[in-house]
Design a protein around this motif. Structure first.
Motif: not given
Length: 324
Positions: A171-193
């Motif tokens: 899970v940690l490895q997958r989370t890091r992969q997703l975070e890397a993909m998320y952070d490397a995305a060209i478009n701006a991405i944000l999450t709100i509550d």
């Protein structure tokens, strides 16, 4: 009925005293006790537990015979010695101290675990429970209790623990992969509550809007909107959470965003929804339309210029025709 007859010579050559006593009830009680003990021994042999007793000094006085069926040996427990003095039993110093303190207080105990180490195989794990025993005068005489082999349970717990550890690593490895993909995305991405408070952003968001991560995390998403979008945004969220009617979620539309320096620019906003622990969250993907709008404007200008040139050319051709 059963009667016991006893003869007693009162004096040499004298009369004999004959005493008769009804022992029917006594014999019945003895037989009932014998049958009860036999049943207990039978149940013990069939049970996954075995039974033990210690004296007032906590020295082992008896162990039921079915201990062999449970741990494969009857020489582990030495009669006349305490459990902590048995050479093949290990529970750890701290556990023994706590256990002995409870015994000294003559308190019942439950689920005390210890191991029987082995050189060529895994240790055998035992779980015991016991109650203090007192005589008719209230004097402490020892403990009696039951024990069972919990090696399989320990083995399962170990396998489950290792499985959890492997899963956590994955899970940690997958989370890091997703975070890397998320952070490397060209478009701006944000999450709100549900209150519009920004929970996470990627690097493209800071680059596009000019804010730092510290500026955005924990702030309301209104800060990146010009009026009237900013004033209406919380109302949109409340209306959706109340009615479930979607105006932008899953659809996407073009709106105006505001940078930190106050400059506004066109964006395409796509919003999706997800839940964690029954709480709603929203993810927005922002695409900067500035270059597209500039290209569209340049194209319209070019088309206009081309139309004007064609018109002038047509006029020139018409004028030339008249002149001839």
């Amino acid at each position: 009925r059963l009667v016991e007859c006893r003869l007693r010579l009162l004096s040499p050559g004298g009369p004999v005293l004959e005493v008769h006593r009804d022992i029917t009830a006594e014999r019945q009680s003895t037989e009932a006790l014998r049958r009860s003990d036999a049943r207990f021994q039978s149940f013990s042999a069939l049970s996954s537990n075995w039974y033990w007793e210690v004296d007032a000094h906590f020295r082992l006085t008896s162990v039921s015979e079915n201990v062999v069926n449970n741990i494969g040996s009857n020489d582990t427990f030495q009669i006349g010695r305490t459990l902590w003095d048995q050479s093949r039993i290990d529970a750890g110093d701290a556990a023994w101290r706590d256990h002995r303190a409870r015994l000294e207080r003559h308190e019942p105990f439950r689920n005390f675990e210890y191991a029987i180490p082995a050189e060529q195989r895994e240790a055998t794990w035992i779980l015991i429970s016991g109650d203090p025993v007192f005589d008719a005068n209230g004097r402490f005489t020892g403990y009696c209790g039951a024990a069972r082999n919990i090696t399989q349970r320990k083995r399962n717990e170990d396998l489950l623990s290792k499985s959890h550890e492997r899963l956590e690593v994955e899970v940690l490895q997958r989370t890091r992969q997703l975070e890397a993909m998320y952070d490397a995305a060209i478009n701006a991405i944000l999450t709100i509550d549900p209150r519009g408070v920004i929970q996470s952003i990627n690097t493209a968001t800071t680059r596009l809007l000019g804010y730092t991560r510290e500026d955005l995390i924990g702030s309301n998403v209104r800060m990146i909107m010009p009026e009237p979008y900013a004033s209406h945004h919380d109302g949109y969220l409340d209306a959706y959470l109340t009615t479930g009617k979607k105006k932008i979620i899953g659809i996407g539309r073009e709106v105006i965003a505001r940078r930190k320096d106050g400059a506004t620019f066109p964006i395409h906003l796509s919003v999706s929804e997800f839940e964690v622990n029954d709480k709603h969250y929203f993810t927005g993907i922002i695409t900067d339309l500035t270059e597209r709008r500039e290209a569209e404007l340049a194209l319209r200008n070019t088309e206009h210029q081309l139309a004007q040139a064609q018109k002038m050319e047509a006029v020139g051709q018409l004028a030339g025709g008249i002149a001839h």
